[in-house]
Design an enzyme around this catalytic site. Structure first.
Site, PDB file in Angstrom:
ATOM      1  N   ARG A  22      -1.035  -1.935  -7.082  1.00 12.31           N
ATOM      2  CA  ARG A  22      -1.227  -3.057  -6.152  1.00 12.31           C
ATOM      3  C   ARG A  22      -2.157  -4.103  -6.769  1.00 12.31           C
ATOM      4  NH1 ARG A  22      -1.293  -4.423  -0.579  1.00 12.31           N
ATOM      5  NH2 ARG A  22      -3.320  -5.042   0.283  1.00 12.31           N
TER       6      ARG A  22
ATOM      7  N   HIS B 289      -2.790   2.250  -5.688  1.00 16.13           N
ATOM      8  CA  HIS B 289      -3.647   1.093  -5.449  1.00 16.13           C
ATOM      9  C   HIS B 289      -3.872   0.316  -6.743  1.00 16.13           C
ATOM     10  CE1 HIS B 289      -5.624  -0.724  -2.079  1.00 16.13           C
ATOM     11  NE2 HIS B 289      -6.710  -0.977  -2.782  1.00 16.13           N
TER      12      HIS B 289
ATOM     13  N   LYS C 181      -1.657  -2.663   8.174  1.00  9.58           N
ATOM     14  CA  LYS C 181      -2.809  -2.297   9.000  1.00  9.58           C
ATOM     15  C   LYS C 181      -2.746  -3.023  10.339  1.00  9.58           C
ATOM     16  CE  LYS C 181      -6.016  -1.217   5.236  1.00  9.58           C
ATOM     17  NZ  LYS C 181      -7.343  -1.521   4.642  1.00  9.58           N
TER      18      LYS C 181
ATOM     19  N   HIS D 189      -3.558  -9.098   3.362  1.00 15.78           N
ATOM     20  CA  HIS D 189      -4.993  -9.164   3.574  1.00 15.78           C
ATOM     21  C   HIS D 189      -5.303  -9.982   4.817  1.00 15.78           C
ATOM     22  CE1 HIS D 189      -5.942  -8.340  -0.943  1.00 15.78           C
ATOM     23  NE2 HIS D 189      -5.827  -7.223  -0.243  1.00 15.78           N
TER      24      HIS D 189
ATOM     25  N   ARG E  10       0.847  -1.198   0.000  1.00 11.28           N
ATOM     26  CA  ARG E  10       0.000   0.000   0.000  1.00 11.28           C
ATOM     27  C   ARG E  10       0.879   1.244   0.000  1.00 11.28           C
ATOM     28  NH1 ARG E  10      -1.951  -3.597   3.937  1.00 11.28           N
ATOM     29  NH2 ARG E  10      -4.039  -4.431   3.507  1.00 11.28           N
TER      30      ARG E  10
ATOM     31  N   TYR F 128      -9.409 -10.713  -6.695  1.00 14.07           N
ATOM     32  CA  TYR F 128      -8.512 -10.688  -7.843  1.00 14.07           C
ATOM     33  C   TYR F 128      -8.729 -11.869  -8.776  1.00 14.07           C
ATOM     34  CZ  TYR F 128      -6.141  -7.137  -5.132  1.00 14.07           C
ATOM     35  OH  TYR F 128      -5.869  -6.003  -4.423  1.00 14.07           O
TER      36      TYR F 128
END
Length: 339
Positions: free
Chosen positions: A288, A285, A214, A311, A190, A320
């Site tokens: 990504r 993004h 995150k 993730h 990210r 995806y």
């Protein structure tokens, strides 16, 4: 070129386009809340930041949603005496969301705000500020899972070639931009993770980078030879030219020598992609998404891609696979003699 065109890569439609509602001044709304409500917001913000370890961006979004909710409740009271937080019920939560919908909020925004309300009421109930948790009964429309736009493999190659060509003159900013684009595409990290990297985050012998994602979760992501070469040139020639007293250990620097801001990184990617013929307008993004799609098309398994992207659940990564299947169907329709 209009500002709308510059941001989106396409001209704004002259009519029939629903305008976004103006963003409320959340600071003014927060300051206008009763003192007791302001104290609740402050405690909740501390909980999100310190106890749950959420990113500053997520904390701002969740706190903004709760400020909006409490401002709505305060406005509902009119001239009546202020009520305690314990008066919050499911009817008021639904009325707040309905008001957001009337003002033009989309399904994705409503889903996020409903999630923020549920998180808040669960916390308030757990800390004794609510006798019951009304948020557990709050439903919202499912957010649309839109398929991300991606670069084709040849377009990604053209992007990397163009960034390398721009760095031939050894300009420090061009060297930085090349390293930035190479690393984003090579790792799929990210933009916030990229800007948070330090020089020590890069392990050249192993060709991996340590990323804090995150929830302050750290993961190790590999990168290839082209990214390693671009990073080496940036660190040897480009970064020393921009570094100053305020640089610290930051890997990527802005022109004033401070740690690169995510907005500046987004601008770099948008401008670079815009120079690739036929490419969709996209920022970090989009790179990504492209990296994940190309990994899957190259034979990577879904679980490995999940680990690389950071993730939390496999369901997010599975998005995806739809991109890949759609592309395979398009190739089949175009190339198969009996398609």
């Amino acid at each position: 070129m209009s500002s709308a065109t510059a941001r989106t890569g396409a001209p704004a439609r002259p009519g029939g386009h629903r305008k976004r509602p103006p963003r409320p001044d959340l600071r003014a709304l927060r300051d206008a809340l009763p003192k007791a409500a302001q104290a609740v917001v402050t405690d909740y913000e501390r909980h999100l930041s310190l106890e749950r370890g959420l990113s500053p961006h997520t904390v701002r979004a969740y706190v903004g949603d709760i400020v909006s909710l409490l401002a709505f409740l305060t406005a509902e009271e009119g001239d009546a005496p202020p009520r305690s937080l314990d008066d919050l019920d499911i009817t008021q939560l639904r009325a707040w969301l309905a008001g957001q919908r009337t003002e033009g909020a989309g399904r994705t925004t409503l889903a996020r705000r409903a999630a923020a309300a549920r998180t808040f009421t669960a916390w308030a109930h757990r800390t004794g500020q609510l006798k019951a948790d009304p948020g557990g009964r709050l439903a919202a429309p499912r957010a649309h899972r839109t398929l991300p736009g991606v670069l084709r493999a040849d377009q990604a190659g053209a992007l990397m070639a163009a960034s390398a060509k721009g760095a031939v003159e050894r300009d420090p900013v061009a060297l930085r931009d090349r390293a930035l684009i190479e690393l984003l595409y090579a790792t799929g990290i990210r933009v916030s993770e990229l800007c948070g990297l330090d020089v020590g985050s890069v392990d050249f012998p192993r060709r991996v980078v340590s990323v804090v994602g995150k929830g302050d979760k750290e993961r190790t992501v590999p990168f290839g030879v082209p990214a390693a070469a671009a990073l080496s040139e940036w660190l040897a020639e480009g970064r020393p030219a921009l570094a100053g007293e305020r640089s610290g250990p930051a890997l990527f620097l802005g022109v004033r020598g401070k740690r690169l801001d995510p907005r500046a990184a987004r601008r770099v990617v948008h401008e670079a992609v815009a120079a690739v013929p036929g490419a969709l307008d996209m920022g970090p993004h989009g790179l990504r998404h492209s990296a994940a799609t190309h990994l899957l098309e190259g034979g990577a398994d879904l679980r490995s891609v999940q680990e690389l992207l950071g993730h939390a659940t496999l369901a997010t990564t599975q998005l995806y696979t739809h991109v890949t299947v759609d592309r395979l169907k398009a190739i089949h329709d175009r190339a198969h003699p009996r398609a």
